[in-house]
Write a protein that holds these residues in place. Sequence first.
Motif, PDB file in Angstrom:
ATOM      1  N   LEU A   1      22.773   2.575  12.118  1.00 37.70           N
ATOM      2  CA  LEU A   1      22.200   1.471  11.341  1.00 37.70           C
ATOM      3  C   LEU A   1      20.723   1.700  11.057  1.00 37.70           C
ATOM      4  O   LEU A   1      19.994   2.235  11.905  1.00 37.70           O
ATOM      5  CB  LEU A   1      22.360   0.159  12.110  1.00 37.70           C
ATOM      6  N   PRO A   2      20.242   1.301   9.879  1.00 38.80           N
ATOM      7  CA  PRO A   2      18.800   1.388   9.605  1.00 38.80           C
ATOM      8  C   PRO A   2      18.036   0.368  10.434  1.00 38.80           C
ATOM      9  O   PRO A   2      18.503  -0.746  10.644  1.00 38.80           O
ATOM     10  CB  PRO A   2      18.703   1.094   8.109  1.00 38.80           C
ATOM     11  N   SER A   3      16.850   0.761  10.894  1.00 45.65           N
ATOM     12  CA  SER A   3      16.018  -0.171  11.659  1.00 45.65           C
ATOM     13  C   SER A   3      15.095  -0.970  10.762  1.00 45.65           C
ATOM     14  O   SER A   3      14.541  -1.990  11.182  1.00 45.65           O
ATOM     15  CB  SER A   3      15.184   0.586  12.694  1.00 45.65           C
ATOM     16  N   ALA A   4      14.915  -0.528   9.505  1.00 45.71           N
ATOM     17  CA  ALA A   4      14.074  -1.267   8.552  1.00 45.71           C
ATOM     18  C   ALA A   4      14.345  -0.749   7.148  1.00 45.71           C
ATOM     19  O   ALA A   4      14.935   0.323   6.961  1.00 45.71           O
ATOM     20  CB  ALA A   4      12.596  -1.116   8.895  1.00 45.71           C
ATOM     21  N   GLU A   5      13.905  -1.539   6.166  1.00 46.42           N
ATOM     22  CA  GLU A   5      13.959  -1.166   4.748  1.00 46.42           C
ATOM     23  C   GLU A   5      12.561  -1.299   4.175  1.00 46.42           C
ATOM     24  O   GLU A   5      11.877  -2.294   4.414  1.00 46.42           O
ATOM     25  CB  GLU A   5      14.890  -2.110   3.985  1.00 46.42           C
ATOM     26  N   THR A   6      12.115  -0.313   3.409  1.00 46.97           N
ATOM     27  CA  THR A   6      10.837  -0.411   2.728  1.00 46.97           C
ATOM     28  C   THR A   6      10.809   0.521   1.528  1.00 46.97           C
ATOM     29  O   THR A   6      11.245   1.669   1.613  1.00 46.97           O
ATOM     30  CB  THR A   6       9.668  -0.077   3.674  1.00 46.97           C
ATOM     31  N   MET A   7      10.366   0.022   0.406  1.00 45.26           N
ATOM     32  CA  MET A   7      10.214   0.823  -0.812  1.00 45.26           C
ATOM     33  C   MET A   7      11.505   1.558  -1.177  1.00 45.26           C
ATOM     34  O   MET A   7      11.495   2.738  -1.514  1.00 45.26           O
ATOM     35  CB  MET A   7       9.054   1.802  -0.670  1.00 45.26           C
ATOM     36  N   ASN A   8      12.639   0.853  -1.058  1.00 43.20           N
ATOM     37  CA  ASN A   8      13.945   1.403  -1.425  1.00 43.20           C
ATOM     38  C   ASN A   8      14.347   2.572  -0.536  1.00 43.20           C
ATOM     39  O   ASN A   8      15.119   3.451  -0.939  1.00 43.20           O
ATOM     40  CB  ASN A   8      13.967   1.839  -2.887  1.00 43.20           C
TER      41      ASN A   8
ATOM     42  N   LEU B   1      11.874   9.828  13.508  1.00 43.47           N
ATOM     43  CA  LEU B   1      11.945   8.752  12.521  1.00 43.47           C
ATOM     44  C   LEU B   1      12.337   9.403  11.201  1.00 43.47           C
ATOM     45  O   LEU B   1      11.669  10.333  10.736  1.00 43.47           O
ATOM     46  CB  LEU B   1      10.608   8.029  12.378  1.00 43.47           C
ATOM     47  N   ILE B   2      13.430   8.922  10.624  1.00 43.42           N
ATOM     48  CA  ILE B   2      14.005   9.546   9.430  1.00 43.42           C
ATOM     49  C   ILE B   2      14.076   8.519   8.307  1.00 43.42           C
ATOM     50  O   ILE B   2      14.399   7.347   8.537  1.00 43.42           O
ATOM     51  CB  ILE B   2      15.419  10.087   9.742  1.00 43.42           C
ATOM     52  N   GLY B   3      13.767   8.969   7.101  1.00 44.81           N
ATOM     53  CA  GLY B   3      13.855   8.102   5.935  1.00 44.81           C
ATOM     54  C   GLY B   3      14.854   8.645   4.932  1.00 44.81           C
ATOM     55  O   GLY B   3      14.775   9.815   4.542  1.00 44.81           O
ATOM     56  N   TYR B   4      15.815   7.801   4.526  1.00 40.85           N
ATOM     57  CA  TYR B   4      16.787   8.160   3.484  1.00 40.85           C
ATOM     58  C   TYR B   4      16.632   7.184   2.322  1.00 40.85           C
ATOM     59  O   TYR B   4      16.723   5.961   2.516  1.00 40.85           O
ATOM     60  CB  TYR B   4      18.223   8.068   4.001  1.00 40.85           C
ATOM     61  N   PRO B   5      16.429   7.674   1.097  1.00 42.24           N
ATOM     62  CA  PRO B   5      16.324   6.768  -0.049  1.00 42.24           C
ATOM     63  C   PRO B   5      17.685   6.210  -0.440  1.00 42.24           C
ATOM     64  O   PRO B   5      18.735   6.804  -0.122  1.00 42.24           O
ATOM     65  CB  PRO B   5      15.756   7.659  -1.144  1.00 42.24           C
ATOM     66  N   HIS B   6      17.676   5.084  -1.133  1.00 40.92           N
ATOM     67  CA  HIS B   6      18.917   4.534  -1.672  1.00 40.92           C
ATOM     68  C   HIS B   6      19.465   5.466  -2.767  1.00 40.92           C
ATOM     69  O   HIS B   6      18.701   6.114  -3.489  1.00 40.92           O
ATOM     70  CB  HIS B   6      18.674   3.158  -2.288  1.00 40.92           C
TER      71      HIS B   6
ATOM     72  N   ASN C   1       3.941   8.155   2.961  1.00 40.92           N
ATOM     73  CA  ASN C   1       4.526   7.430   1.843  1.00 40.92           C
ATOM     74  C   ASN C   1       6.032   7.619   1.931  1.00 40.92           C
ATOM     75  O   ASN C   1       6.541   8.710   1.677  1.00 40.92           O
ATOM     76  CB  ASN C   1       3.994   7.980   0.513  1.00 40.92           C
ATOM     77  N   PRO C   2       6.781   6.590   2.306  1.00 38.64           N
ATOM     78  CA  PRO C   2       8.215   6.775   2.518  1.00 38.64           C
ATOM     79  C   PRO C   2       8.978   7.118   1.250  1.00 38.64           C
ATOM     80  O   PRO C   2      10.054   7.719   1.316  1.00 38.64           O
ATOM     81  CB  PRO C   2       8.667   5.434   3.105  1.00 38.64           C
ATOM     82  N   ALA C   3       8.444   6.762   0.093  1.00 37.39           N
ATOM     83  CA  ALA C   3       9.147   7.040  -1.161  1.00 37.39           C
ATOM     84  C   ALA C   3       9.098   8.528  -1.517  1.00 37.39           C
ATOM     85  O   ALA C   3      10.032   9.059  -2.119  1.00 37.39           O
ATOM     86  CB  ALA C   3       8.554   6.205  -2.293  1.00 37.39           C
ATOM     87  N   THR C   4       7.995   9.210  -1.135  1.00 32.98           N
ATOM     88  CA  THR C   4       7.835  10.617  -1.508  1.00 32.98           C
ATOM     89  C   THR C   4       7.965  11.571  -0.332  1.00 32.98           C
ATOM     90  O   THR C   4       8.147  12.773  -0.526  1.00 32.98           O
ATOM     91  CB  THR C   4       6.450  10.831  -2.152  1.00 32.98           C
ATOM     92  N   GLY C   5       7.839  11.055   0.884  1.00 30.42           N
ATOM     93  CA  GLY C   5       7.871  11.932   2.045  1.00 30.42           C
ATOM     94  C   GLY C   5       6.579  12.681   2.265  1.00 30.42           C
ATOM     95  O   GLY C   5       6.554  13.668   3.016  1.00 30.42           O
ATOM     96  N   GLU C   6       5.477  12.254   1.663  1.00 27.99           N
ATOM     97  CA  GLU C   6       4.198  12.940   1.814  1.00 27.99           C
ATOM     98  C   GLU C   6       3.284  12.164   2.759  1.00 27.99           C
ATOM     99  O   GLU C   6       3.215  10.947   2.720  1.00 27.99           O
ATOM    100  CB  GLU C   6       3.506  13.111   0.462  1.00 27.99           C
TER     101      GLU C   6
ATOM    102  N   THR D   1       0.818  -1.213   0.000  1.00 30.37           N
ATOM    103  CA  THR D   1       0.000   0.000   0.000  1.00 30.37           C
ATOM    104  C   THR D   1       0.850   1.261   0.000  1.00 30.37           C
ATOM    105  O   THR D   1       0.316   2.370  -0.012  1.00 30.37           O
ATOM    106  CB  THR D   1      -0.946  -0.010   1.222  1.00 30.37           C
ATOM    107  N   ASN D   2       2.172   1.112   0.028  1.00 33.46           N
ATOM    108  CA  ASN D   2       3.093   2.261   0.044  1.00 33.46           C
ATOM    109  C   ASN D   2       2.827   3.172   1.236  1.00 33.46           C
ATOM    110  O   ASN D   2       2.722   4.395   1.100  1.00 33.46           O
ATOM    111  CB  ASN D   2       2.989   3.070  -1.260  1.00 33.46           C
ATOM    112  N   ARG D   3       2.737   2.583   2.414  1.00 35.06           N
ATOM    113  CA  ARG D   3       2.453   3.345   3.620  1.00 35.06           C
ATOM    114  C   ARG D   3       3.304   2.852   4.782  1.00 35.06           C
ATOM    115  O   ARG D   3       3.572   1.659   4.917  1.00 35.06           O
ATOM    116  CB  ARG D   3       0.992   3.203   4.035  1.00 35.06           C
TER     117      ARG D   3
END
Length: 435
Positions: free
Chosen positions: A403-410, A425-430, A94-99, A74-76
């Motif tokens: 270290l990352p605590s999880a991986e999702t949607m790249n 909680l921070i998200g960094y894309p590959h 949405n972790p891929a877009t940050g929205e 669901t991209n959530r």
Amino acid sequence: MTLVVGVIVLALLLLLATCGGKGATKAKAGPPVPQATGERVVRAPRLSVPAAYDTSRGWDIRDVSPEYAVAEATNRIAYLERAGTDRFRLRTLNPATGEHGWEGPPARPLSSGDRFPRLLSVAKDGQEYFVTWSYGKLDAQGLRAAESLVSLDVYDAASGSVKRVEVPWTDAPVVSADGPGILISDGKATSAVVDPETGDVVKVPPGALGYPKKCPACRKLTQVRAMTDKGLLVNGARGFWVRGGWYSGKTAPKDADPASGIPASVAGGYVLAKWQKKKSAKDVRTHELWALHDVATGKAVTQVRCRKPVIKPVDEPRLVTSPGGHFLIAGRLAFDIEEKKAYCFEEEDGTDPLILTTVSDDGTAYGAISVRGPADALAGGGTPVRVDMTNAAPAPMAATVRLPSAETMNVGLFRWTDAKDRPHLIGYPHRSEEE
């Protein structure tokens, strides 16, 4: 003039009728389904992380709950934030877009008002759900007498529509969602399963656990461990089984004592189990076997030999899957499903085990050496390392790397606490292949 006044009166009557109709429609439809806000979270600070992640394009949310949940299809991702002194709100991103996506209404948990409700995700028949739950008593002044309950809010991960499920429960509960249902247990033989789609509750008494006929010891120290696609996973003193399905005594891996299996955790359609070696084995006193079993058949897919720890850990390692399910990790263990390979990362004498925290679809895993467990590694303990699962070779990284605590949607998800003691909680894309 008379014609003009008539037109105005007619227009007012039509307007009133229209407004009344809309009000009646809303009353019948009930509360509105939460809508996406479109809000974009703030840009993340640049932390020291593995080189595979791009810190220039990250997002950051702060004052968040200790737990978050992921709905991959669901991209959530979902997390909780405070909505007053004793209420909390579930929000999605949405972790891929940050929205931001939809957000739920403020809700008060049954537990202490300063504690976040617990949060998990579950999937059934291709539909994903987020679940918040708490345990406590209803207000004695309310419509019902005070009684201990497990209160669950089950959200459709795509739309945000929510249903409340309340299950009377006497003892402190253990709530999990490893399979297609939400499992509530007392940590022993009493359990109930909640259907996330309908909210129906099925209570399973100890006498209905389907004990294997050739395992009388299975009736001792019985524990309901997980809900699987094939039924409840249960273990006893000398074996484990799926109710109505297979029994571990008939699916033990090679070189294992068939009556020694103990399930550790369930994820991605597999059961991780620990086995004692056969008594005739030369290393029976020093080593044990870890096997990955297909949850549908009980068959051991792959296995690996590990040193017995000098001090028995409080908790067994939990399985973590890569987003696509190709790789699985659990503490010092790692599994490659397609190649049917298994690894135990430790020195020959059992010292300096490598505890893994995250694995991606390309076979890159992260962890740390000389730590007590995953929580210690994620908090910055030990020596951080990167592991290429294609050759199982750990490579040390700088001591400051988080270290990352999880991986999702790249995207890698990272925990961080700032100077004001606010959790982030921070998200960094590959990084792209061209970088």
